[in-house]
Design a protein around this motif. Structure first.
Motif, PDB file in Angstrom:
ATOM      1  N   ASN A 188     -85.856  -4.977  52.377  1.00 53.34           N
ATOM      2  CA  ASN A 188     -85.245  -7.027  51.986  1.00 53.34           C
ATOM      3  C   ASN A 188     -84.546  -6.959  53.389  1.00 53.34           C
ATOM      4  OD1 ASN A 188     -85.781  -7.304  49.457  1.00 53.34           O
ATOM      5  ND2 ASN A 188     -84.076  -5.515  48.861  1.00 53.34           N
ATOM      6  N   ASP A 189     -84.389  -6.309  53.808  1.00 56.14           N
ATOM      7  CA  ASP A 189     -83.176  -6.416  55.080  1.00 56.14           C
ATOM      8  C   ASP A 189     -84.625  -7.678  56.209  1.00 56.14           C
ATOM      9  OD1 ASP A 189     -81.549  -6.005  54.985  1.00 56.14           O
ATOM     10  OD2 ASP A 189     -81.351  -4.396  56.153  1.00 56.14           O
ATOM     11  N   LEU A 190     -85.473  -6.788  56.076  1.00 54.40           N
ATOM     12  CA  LEU A 190     -86.850  -7.484  57.361  1.00 54.40           C
ATOM     13  C   LEU A 190     -86.982  -9.441  56.325  1.00 54.40           C
ATOM     14  CD1 LEU A 190     -89.364  -4.493  57.565  1.00 54.40           C
ATOM     15  CD2 LEU A 190     -88.025  -5.613  59.473  1.00 54.40           C
ATOM     16  N   LEU A 191     -86.931  -9.441  55.050  1.00 57.24           N
ATOM     17  CA  LEU A 191     -87.432 -10.813  54.075  1.00 57.24           C
ATOM     18  C   LEU A 191     -86.712 -11.525  54.724  1.00 57.24           C
ATOM     19  CD1 LEU A 191     -89.208 -11.928  52.277  1.00 57.24           C
ATOM     20  CD2 LEU A 191     -88.006 -10.696  50.785  1.00 57.24           C
ATOM     21  N   GLU A 192     -85.307 -11.470  54.871  1.00 62.85           N
ATOM     22  CA  GLU A 192     -84.329 -12.001  54.791  1.00 62.85           C
ATOM     23  C   GLU A 192     -83.861 -12.672  56.497  1.00 62.85           C
ATOM     24  OE1 GLU A 192     -80.696 -10.146  53.449  1.00 62.85           O
ATOM     25  OE2 GLU A 192     -81.272  -9.879  51.179  1.00 62.85           O
ATOM     26  N   ASP A 240     -99.735  13.831  46.590  1.00 61.19           N
ATOM     27  CA  ASP A 240    -101.135  13.706  47.089  1.00 61.19           C
ATOM     28  C   ASP A 240    -100.590  12.207  48.844  1.00 61.19           C
ATOM     29  OD1 ASP A 240    -102.390  14.830  45.631  1.00 61.19           O
ATOM     30  OD2 ASP A 240    -102.834  13.376  44.207  1.00 61.19           O
ATOM     31  N   GLY A 241    -100.121  13.143  49.834  1.00 63.89           N
ATOM     32  CA  GLY A 241     -99.664  12.547  50.924  1.00 63.89           C
ATOM     33  C   GLY A 241     -98.661  11.362  51.111  1.00 63.89           C
ATOM     34  N   ASN A 242     -98.289  11.814  49.278  1.00 61.71           N
ATOM     35  CA  ASN A 242     -96.679  10.692  49.152  1.00 61.71           C
ATOM     36  C   ASN A 242     -95.662  11.398  48.800  1.00 61.71           C
ATOM     37  OD1 ASN A 242     -97.535   7.605  49.871  1.00 61.71           O
ATOM     38  ND2 ASN A 242     -99.401   8.465  48.421  1.00 61.71           N
ATOM     39  N   GLU A 243     -94.302  11.187  49.658  1.00 60.27           N
ATOM     40  CA  GLU A 243     -93.262  11.338  48.939  1.00 60.27           C
ATOM     41  C   GLU A 243     -92.809  11.332  47.781  1.00 60.27           C
ATOM     42  OE1 GLU A 243     -89.006  12.640  50.620  1.00 60.27           O
ATOM     43  OE2 GLU A 243     -90.220  11.575  52.109  1.00 60.27           O
ATOM     44  N   PHE A 244     -92.135  12.160  47.122  1.00 60.69           N
ATOM     45  CA  PHE A 244     -91.292  11.641  45.799  1.00 60.69           C
ATOM     46  C   PHE A 244     -89.796  11.418  46.165  1.00 60.69           C
ATOM     47  CE2 PHE A 244     -89.734  13.228  41.203  1.00 60.69           C
ATOM     48  CZ  PHE A 244     -89.105  11.560  40.814  1.00 60.69           C
ATOM     49  N   LEU A 245     -89.578   9.801  46.806  1.00 61.95           N
ATOM     50  CA  LEU A 245     -88.473   9.418  46.771  1.00 61.95           C
ATOM     51  C   LEU A 245     -87.488   9.858  46.469  1.00 61.95           C
ATOM     52  CD1 LEU A 245     -89.455   5.554  48.115  1.00 61.95           C
ATOM     53  CD2 LEU A 245     -89.320   8.242  49.909  1.00 61.95           C
ATOM     54  N   SER A 246     -86.505  10.428  46.844  1.00 62.11           N
ATOM     55  CA  SER A 246     -84.552  10.077  46.295  1.00 62.11           C
ATOM     56  C   SER A 246     -84.169   9.405  45.733  1.00 62.11           C
ATOM     57  CB  SER A 246     -83.789  11.058  47.619  1.00 62.11           C
ATOM     58  OG  SER A 246     -83.566  10.558  48.092  1.00 62.11           O
ATOM     59  N   LEU A 247     -82.869   8.803  45.072  1.00 58.39           N
ATOM     60  CA  LEU A 247     -82.524   8.138  44.405  1.00 58.39           C
ATOM     61  C   LEU A 247     -82.171   7.489  46.208  1.00 58.39           C
ATOM     62  CD1 LEU A 247     -80.853   8.515  41.408  1.00 58.39           C
ATOM     63  CD2 LEU A 247     -82.736   7.727  41.806  1.00 58.39           C
ATOM     64  N   GLN A 248     -81.500   8.351  47.116  1.00 57.93           N
ATOM     65  CA  GLN A 248     -80.823   7.476  47.976  1.00 57.93           C
ATOM     66  C   GLN A 248     -82.130   6.862  49.344  1.00 57.93           C
ATOM     67  OE1 GLN A 248     -79.001  10.708  50.555  1.00 57.93           O
ATOM     68  NE2 GLN A 248     -79.160   9.343  52.724  1.00 57.93           N
ATOM     69  N   ASN A 249     -83.305   7.431  49.138  1.00 56.36           N
ATOM     70  CA  ASN A 249     -84.684   6.724  49.592  1.00 56.36           C
ATOM     71  C   ASN A 249     -85.067   6.562  48.928  1.00 56.36           C
ATOM     72  OD1 ASN A 249     -83.973   8.140  52.264  1.00 56.36           O
ATOM     73  ND2 ASN A 249     -85.590   9.691  51.467  1.00 56.36           N
ATOM     74  N   VAL A 250     -84.939   5.556  48.105  1.00 58.98           N
ATOM     75  CA  VAL A 250     -85.060   4.323  47.282  1.00 58.98           C
ATOM     76  C   VAL A 250     -84.630   3.729  47.046  1.00 58.98           C
ATOM     77  CG1 VAL A 250     -85.024   3.439  44.946  1.00 58.98           C
ATOM     78  CG2 VAL A 250     -86.454   5.749  45.020  1.00 58.98           C
ATOM     79  N   ILE A 251     -83.640   3.585  47.517  1.00 53.83           N
ATOM     80  CA  ILE A 251     -82.628   2.485  47.955  1.00 53.83           C
ATOM     81  C   ILE A 251     -82.619   1.846  49.518  1.00 53.83           C
ATOM     82  CG2 ILE A 251     -80.179   1.459  48.695  1.00 53.83           C
ATOM     83  CD1 ILE A 251     -80.489   1.078  45.663  1.00 53.83           C
TER      84      ILE A 251
END
Length: 169
Positions: free
Chosen positions: A84-88, A66-77
């Motif tokens: 995490n890059d933004l945080l660091e 419903d408006g959200n893509e079910f992320l592939s393993l690659q897209n999860v990472i």
């Protein structure tokens, strides 16, 4: 999980065949173990069961959730690493979150694992590092430009079951 997927696949076959065809093949145990190693945490059993049926979407059809893509393993990472890059890099310093009870009051936590995205920087995540009163593996919604951090479901299984129930009516 298997029954919910069977019900959802039957509905997709009749109503959204392109979305059904867009679902990835099952993830292997090795691929899931690699994902967990890269994320630095064990994933909830319900999410793992889900990945062993379909490991996300290819992203070439209507998004499943419903408006959200079910992320592939690659897209999860990729999504997790980007946050995490933004945080660091300090890009999130000074950003104050407004979190529901049981969710850390931070803009981003390394323990939040994105599994679905609206494509605009907002995600449904598995919260593997909840605050006091929360449950490891609870499903939360985070926004890239809005401070709300919302509790969506107590765990992935109930979230997925509720999604399937609402989709099928």
């Amino acid at each position: 999980m298997k029954q919910d997927w069977e019900r959802l696949e039957a509905w997709l076959r009749l109503n959204e065949a392109k979305t059904l065809a867009d679902l990835n093949s099952p993830a292997t145990t090795t691929a899931i173990q690699d994902l967990e190693r890269r994320l630095g945490c064990s994933l909830p059993s319900g999410y793992i069961e889900c990945l062993k049926i379909h490991a996300g979407q290819q992203g070439k059809a209507k998004w499943l959730f419903d408006g959200n893509e079910f992320l592939s393993l690659q897209n999860v990472i990729l999504s997790w690493a980007t946050w995490n890059d933004l945080l660091e890099d300090g890009d999130l310093e000074g950003s104050t979150a407004q979190s529901d009870k049981g969710i850390q009051a931070v803009w981003w936590s390394r323990g939040w694992i994105p599994f679905a995205s609206n494509g605009g920087g907002d995600f449904l995540c598995l919260d593997m590092t909840p605050a006091s009163g929360g449950r490891s593996g609870q499903v939360i919604e985070i926004f890239h430009d809005f401070p709300a951090r919302k509790l969506v479901a107590p765990d992935f299984n109930s979230w997925f079951s509720n999604f399937v129930g609402s989709k099928l009516g």
